[in-house]
Every structure is written in C-alpha cells, then in structure tokens.
Design an enzyme around this catalytic site. Structure first.
Site, PDB file in Angstrom:
ATOM      1  N   ASP A 458       0.856  -1.190   0.000  1.00  0.00           N
ATOM      2  CA  ASP A 458       0.000   0.000   0.000  1.00  0.00           C
ATOM      3  C   ASP A 458       0.889   1.236   0.000  1.00  0.00           C
ATOM      4  OD1 ASP A 458      -1.790   2.009   0.323  1.00  0.00           O
ATOM      5  OD2 ASP A 458      -2.789   1.177   2.079  1.00  0.00           O
ATOM      6  N   ASP A 459       1.164   1.743  -1.201  1.00  0.00           N
ATOM      7  CA  ASP A 459       2.120   2.853  -1.288  1.00  0.00           C
ATOM      8  C   ASP A 459       1.538   4.178  -0.824  1.00  0.00           C
ATOM      9  OD1 ASP A 459       0.450   3.230  -3.434  1.00  0.00           O
ATOM     10  OD2 ASP A 459       1.983   2.897  -4.958  1.00  0.00           O
ATOM     11  N   THR A 460       0.272   4.203  -0.404  1.00  0.00           N
ATOM     12  CA  THR A 460      -0.247   5.419   0.214  1.00  0.00           C
ATOM     13  C   THR A 460       0.237   5.545   1.655  1.00  0.00           C
ATOM     14  OG1 THR A 460      -2.285   4.458   1.112  1.00  0.00           O
ATOM     15  CG2 THR A 460      -2.328   5.166  -1.179  1.00  0.00           C
TER      16      THR A 460
END
Length: 818
Positions: A458-460
């Site tokens: 989850d690159d957020t």
C-alpha cells in the site's frame, strides 16, 4: 449493429440500449453511453501475438471521441513514442493522436463522438450517422506484424483529411519520402535519447491513395505553422486508409510491413478473428457452457487477458500512459500468476530469472526497472517488501513445476555501479541467500521481524517519519515473507538444496514464533507495530489513538493465504473483514482514510497528502479485493464466485445500484468514492457502506490485477491447478454452480469438465468418462484439500474417450466453524 446476438445489455431508465456484448466478447457502446461516462471509452491495442517479453512490439491507444490512434509506439512505451499521447479525457486538445475530418456540406467537420462504438480485442470501429450518410472508421492492429491500419468508409464520396500528430516534433525525427511518395519514413535524429538507445528504430506513415503532406492544409492561408502534424488528404473518396508501422530493426523492416499494408489491405474480420484466436490459445480455450452466473466469464476473460498481456508486454494504460517499466513487485504477481493460471510455466521461469538478474549484490532490488535497451533506468531504492517478491515468485514456480534445477541456473547480480548487467554468473540459490542475508540484517529493533523500510504494497502508507522505516514492521510484509520462505522450504526439503531449505525454514519458524506475540493485540492483528525505544505501539489497530485507524485489510488476508493464523485467528479476522472492511463494491484497505491535515504529513505520506478523492482516499483497490477472494479460496468459502463477480465490470451495473456509468470491458485498478473532497470523505465515509454515495471506476488496464484475477478464477474457483505430471482438482463453488460445465485444454487435449456441487463437506472425487480415477488429497490449511490426479489417469478409457471429466465436491470446503 448488424444481426449479432445481444448479451448482457445495459439500458437507461427509459429503456434505451446503452451497451452490450456479442458472443465473441465484442463490446458495443452507444453515443448515449459514451456521454454518460466520466472516463471516455478507450482501448490499448497491441499488435502481434507475442506471449513472452519482446521489445519489438507495436501498440496504440484509441478513444471513443475520435482519437483513432494515439501513443503509437514500438518498444519502450515512454521513451520511443511516435504518435502523440492523448493526455486529457475532456478532449480539449483536439490535434493529439490520429484524427480525421470529413468535408460535409462544404465544411470540414472533425469526427468526434460516434453514433456507436464497437471494441474488439484487435481493433476499434466508430460508426457515424452524418448528413452525408454513414461513415465508418476502423483501426485494426496487425496480428502478425508491427503495424496498424486506419480505414475510413463512406456511403457518399467525401473529401477526407487524416492528421497524425508526431509526439516529439521537429528536431527529434527526420523524415524521408519512400515508396514512390506513398510513405514517409521517420528515424530519430543523432544525439537524441531514442537514437542512443534504439538506433535502428524507424516509423512509417503510408497510404495507397492519399496525398501525404504537412500542416499547411489545416490553415486558411495555406501556410505551414511548422507543427509536428502530418496530414493525409483524400479527394472525393468513399474509401481511404492510412497505415502506420514501426520496427526496432530499421527502416527496411518498417517499410516492408507498410508496403504490404497499402498493397494488400487488411481483411478486417479475419484480422479480428486472429486476435481472438491468439487470446483463446493463451487461455487454453477456457469457455463456460450454458447461462449460469459463471458464463459472464466468457465476456470478461478475453478482455482481462488482453489487459494482462498489455501490462506484461507493453506496460502502460489508459490513464498511466508513461509506463514502460516492470515493477519488481508487479511482475512477480500479475504476469507471473497469469502464466501460472494457464500453464505457461516456461514463461514463469523466464520471469523469475529476469527479476533475479536485476538483484543487487546486497540482496535488494529496484522498485522498478526497464526490461529493455533503457535498462540503466530504474529506481535506486525500493519499499521494504520488494526483497521478498523474487522469493515468492521462485516458490510459486517451484510449487507448480518441481523444477529445482532452476536453483542452479546462473544469472549475474546487477552491476549497480555501472547501471548495467553484471558479468559474473551466479547460481539462483546464491541470489536467494543474498535475499536472506539482507533480511537478517534489517530487523525491527529487539525483534526478528523484517523492518518496514520505505513502505509495503500500500504505497499510500509510505512512512512520513524516518524513524518508522527502521523501527516499524508491517504485518503484511512479514506474513508475505513467511509464505515465501515456508513455500520454498517445503519444495526444497529433501533435494540437493536441503541446506538452503533449512535456512528458509529457519526464517519461517522465526516469524511463526514471533508473529502473534508481536502483532496480534487483544485478538486483533495490527497493521504495523512500531518498536520504539520507549516501547512498542500498534498502528492501525482499535487501540491506535494516534492515527485513528483501526483495521487494515491486507495483513489479515495475507495471513490467511499464508496459513500463518491459527484456526481461531483465521475465523476471527474473517469476521473482522466482513464487519469493518467489506462494502457493497468490495473490500477496502482500511476502515477509513488516513486523516487529512491540509496536506501536512504526520505518519503516512501519500495517504495524508492526497487531495484527489481517488483510490488513496476511497481505499477500494481492486487488486486487494482479488487477494481477498484468494483468502476466501484458502478458507473454502462458497461466496468466492460472488466476490469475484462483484468486481467484474461486465455485469456490475446490474449488481450494484451505486455504480456510476463506466466502460464495461476493461480492468479498473480501483473503485473510487464520489465524495466532493477530503473533508466530505472524512465526515461521511460510512455512506459508502449504506449505498448513498456513488462509486466510479478508477485507472484502467495497467495493473497486475487482471493476471491475479484470472488465476483466482481458474485455480481458485474452478479449481484446476496444473502441476508437474498431474492436475489438482480443487474447486470452491456454491450450490448454485452445480451442473456448471467448462471446456479447457489440459495436457494439450480439449476437455469438458462438469461440476457436481452437493450440500455438505464431501471431498473431491473425479471421474473420467464415467469411471472413477485415483488421486491423492492435497494438504491444505483451514479446509479440505483438492485431489491430485496423475495426468495419465485423465486420458479416459475405451477406443474413443470423450474427454468428459466429472468433478464432485461439497459446497462446504472449510474445516473452520464458529
């Protein structure tokens, strides 16, 4: 649109037909539907029939509103672009790409949104009802060469003008007249990026009957403005065509295909049929008979396969047009699992070796890399989970094939100092040891758990505080590492690589010993734990009073998939997902978005900075929903098919009342909430659950999602898992799927598989031509396993075996009960 049978029609409230499919999975869209959608209908066309990486592939992107081709490119889809990219979905810049004008009633008219749009795997057809009669425009890519043809057919003779906007403009491409004035050949100027990396690259614009020229004809005074637009003019024509070709092997090769195209125009229907056959061959001719709910897959499967091949072979999408790279994490999932699903094990092996060839000698890998002549371009660092993915990919390959000889295959480490391939071959086994070495030296303080580093899937949620990179551990990354190392240990135990198996097993044992104690707090798995000097504290957990986020999806689903949870923990977290993270359009990454403090970051960068209410805020990543279905398959839950179909764009409009109008024949990377802004989303996020907020399709095509989706269809729901010398039958179906019949090639032979689903927990039984065949139950966690049947026992009996395989199974596969 002719006499084609209408399947899965979509209608407006007044009964107007908006869109439908044909039995060949061709998608037909009305003008009314195109005017309803936020993202215009589009299609990334890929020429040729490649199924393995090849830099010399042509692709083009078309849009409904009269962009007959754009982003025409051979090879690297970012650096080698020839025809310009359509960057604005509002069609504000109407010169980009390939356009066409027709002179009607003395005035030039730009052909825009058509009366109807027909999309096929290998082409797009625009139908215009005009004051001068019907005008048909078709763009078709070659199935056997690097080329495309734009063809215009008109009921009445019309003056026609085709414009081609060259991407790089003057000073980057030099053009010469070829084929007796019927073609322009373009090569890159010396000193340009393209000339340096692809010196042989050439593009050709050709026509049999048109007049090729510059932009002067576009202006009333007839004077050129030196724009990069090439024009092709046709006078009083009922038929006109323009051919575009390109080739990394030089001008001669590109001209040869162009000459063929103008001397022998494509047989459109035959060419489209060839593209459909190419995809059918790749998917082993999988087809669902009858009209049960699984028949929707017949319309979905060709498109998701095409999207997955685009992601693999010509990486870019309708929104993410600047692709070109392989994400290390992505290629170890979508392309790898696509090929696993359909038994293309040689390609899986090739992917594994290509990825290890980009490993640095310290055991790490880049976040992404260019797999072509631009290989010196890659991201120098990576998220903390990326080091795990080559291990995961290798384990998947070995589990499918038993090919332990791949550990002895030699590939060099990447020469990071010189940004190029290394020169000293090293066995894959040593690459694995380097990965383990890095993992052992990057532990969260006071633990044996891999530290978070620059982030996880989850690159957020990339860390905003530098201390979090070293002090924090991701439950998802650790669960993934457990699955990778345990899988590799299982397949290597007792082989010549037993020592390596022991090292891998030791890592898995360490994780198993610490996981629950470190991450499971008050019976709930934390998303992360920070092991700070003052003591550990959970992040994304009911007791987390810092972020206000309480539940995180992917650590829960991955821990189920990996078999890391105890049975009681698996049941508990399945319930938590259903209660807190399951919404009408799918599961969400967290129970609410990261807090928004006007762009000021406290814990997570993108999640707290994003102003756009896209996937970073809506939190419904389709990829994560597919992994949720994998967890359901692991648990043996009969709602698996329902959850797979929940995210199928083919029939979503019928199933989900809050689904905003969208294109129905492509993969969406997310389902985006229709909130007005971050503040609205924060205040009313629960409205997504009760269905009072609409959801929209996010970015399209470019994702590892289609590949992993197709694997869950084939191996998860239908339960057809090819192994070396055997097939494992392991379906997870519901009672309503009883009687489903599919056709599929197994072992090179067309088979019919008929499913018999009974109430209860009956084990899997298999009959061939009515005769029971022996098999061995495969061990599984949380549920009864499938039946492994030797390939020789699937041949049938008698002089003329029918190839009918009957699979008997209960609808309750689980051994877990609340």
């Amino acid at each position: 649109m002719g006499t084609a049978r209408v399947l899965r029609p979509e209608t407006a409230p007044d009964g107007t037909l908006l869109s439908y499919f044909t039995p060949e999975a061709t998608h037909v869209v009305s003008r009314a539907k195109e005017l309803l959608v936020e993202r215009p209908h589009g299609h990334v066309l890929k020429a040729g029939s490649d199924v393995t990486p090849n830099a010399n592939v042509l692709s083009a992107t078309a849009y409904a509103y009269g962009v007959f081709a754009s982003h025409v490119v051979v090879g690297n889809t970012s650096a080698n672009r020839f025809v310009s990219v359509q960057r604005n979905h509002l069609n504000l810049l109407r010169s980009s790409g390939v356009r066409a004008l027709a002179r009607i009633d003395g005035e030039w008219r730009l052909l825009g949104v058509p009366s109807a749009l027909v999309m096929d795997l290998g082409g797009v057809h625009w139908v215009y009802a005009t004051d001068a009669g019907r005008v048909d425009v078709r763009t078709v890519v070659r199935s056997d060469a690097r080329g495309l043809e734009l063809r215009i057919d008109a009921e009445q003779a019309l003056d026609l003008l085709v414009t081609v906007d060259v991407e790089l403009g003057a000073g980057h491409w030099s053009a010469t007249s070829e084929l007796d004035g019927r073609a322009l050949a373009f090569t890159a100027d010396d000193g340009t990026d393209v000339a340096e990396h692809c010196p042989g690259l050439a593009y050709v614009i050709a026509t049999a009957t048109g007049r090729i020229g510059g932009d002067a004809v576009l202006f009333p005074d007839g004077r050129s403005r030196d724009t990069p637009v090439v024009t092709v003019r046709f006078d009083a024509a009922t038929s006109a065509s323009v051919v575009l070709t390109g080739d990394l092997d030089g001008r001669t090769a590109a001209l040869r295909v162009a000459r063929e195209g103008i001397d022998h125009p494509l047989g459109v229907e035959a060419e489209l049929a060839a593209h459909r056959a190419y995809v059918a061959d790749f998917t082993r001719h999988l087809h669902v008979d009858g009209d049960g709910r699984l028949a929707e897959l017949n319309l979905l499967l060709p498109w998701f396969t095409q999207n997955a091949l685009v992601h693999f072979l010509v990486p870019h999408g309708l929104e993410q047009y600047s692709g070109a790279a392989w994400g290390t994490r992505d290629v170890c999932q979508g392309p790898l699992e696509l090929n696993l699903a359909f038994g293309h094990h040689d390609t899986v092996r090739d992917i594994v070796l290509r990825v290890f060839a980009h490993q640095f000698d310290d055991g790490t890998l880049p976040q992404w890399f260019m797999p072509d002549s631009y290989a010196e371009r890659y991201q120098d660092d990576a998220h903390g989970d990326v080091v795990v993915w080559p291990l995961m990919a290798l384990g998947e390959y070995l589990a499918a094939t038993g090919d332990t000889a791949v550990l002895d295959a030699e590939v060099p480490f990447w020469d990071h100092a010189h940004r190029g391939p290394g020169t000293v071959p090293v066995p894959v086994a040593e690459h694995v040891r380097r990965s383990l070495g890095y993992i052992r030296t990057h532990r969260a303080p006071g633990t044996q758990l891999l530290s978070y580093g620059e982030g996880d899937w989850d690159d957020t949620l990339q860390p905003a505080q530098d201390t979090m990179k070293e002090e924090m551990a991701s439950a998802w990354t650790v669960a993934l590492l457990y699955q990778a190392t345990r899988t590799l240990e299982d397949v290597l135990r007792g082989t010549t690589h037993a020592d390596l198996a022991a090292e891998l097993g030791a890592e898995a044992d360490t994780i198993a010993a610490e996981f629950s104690d470190r991450f499971v707090i008050d019976d709930v798995l934390a998303g992360y734990v920070v092991f700070a000097p003052e003591g550990p504290w959970p992040v994304i957990h009911p007791s987390d009073d810092r972020t206000g986020l309480h539940y995180r999806l992917i650590p829960m689903t991955r821990s189920i998939i990996a078999g890391l949870f105890t049975p009681d923990q698996a049941l508990r977290h399945e319930e938590l997902v259903e209660e807190h993270l399951h919404f009408p359009d799918g599961v969400r990454l967290m129970d609410r978005p990261a807090p928004f403090h006007d762009g000021i970051t406290r814990f997570f960068r993108r999640g707290e900075q994003a102003a756009n209410v896209g996937r970073e805020v809506g939190l419904m990543y389709t990829h994560a929903h597919v992994r949720y279905t994998q967890a359901l398959a692991t648990l043996g839950r009969d709602r698996l098919v329902a959850e797979l179909l929940r995210i199928s764009p083919v029939g979503q409009h019928d199933r989900l009342a809050t689904s905003a109008p969208r294109q129905r024949n492509c993969y969406y990377s997310s389902s985006d909430a229709a909130f007005t802004d971050r503040y609205d989303a924060a205040a009313h996020f629960d409205r997504l659950r009760d269905g009072t907020v609409a959801v929209k399709g996010g970015w399209r095509v470019y994702s590892s999602g289609p590949g992993i989706y197709l694997r869950q269809v084939v191996q998860g729901a239908l339960g057809i898992v090819e192994r070396s010398g055997a097939v494992v039958f392991d379906p997870v179906l519901a009672l309503e799927d009883d009687g489903t019949m599919i056709r599929i090639d197994l072992g090179g032979v067309r088979r019919t598989v008929r499913y018999h689903v009974d109430a209860g927990n009956a084990p899997v039984r298999v009959e061939v031509d009515g005769v029971p065949v022996p098999g061995v139950e495969v061990a599984a966690v949380y549920r009864h396993g499938g039946l492994r049947v030797a390939a020789a026992d699937l041949q049938g009996t008698g002089e003329a075996p029918s190839g009918l395989i009957d699979v008997y199974v209960g609808d309750d596969r689980s051994t877990l009960h609340a």
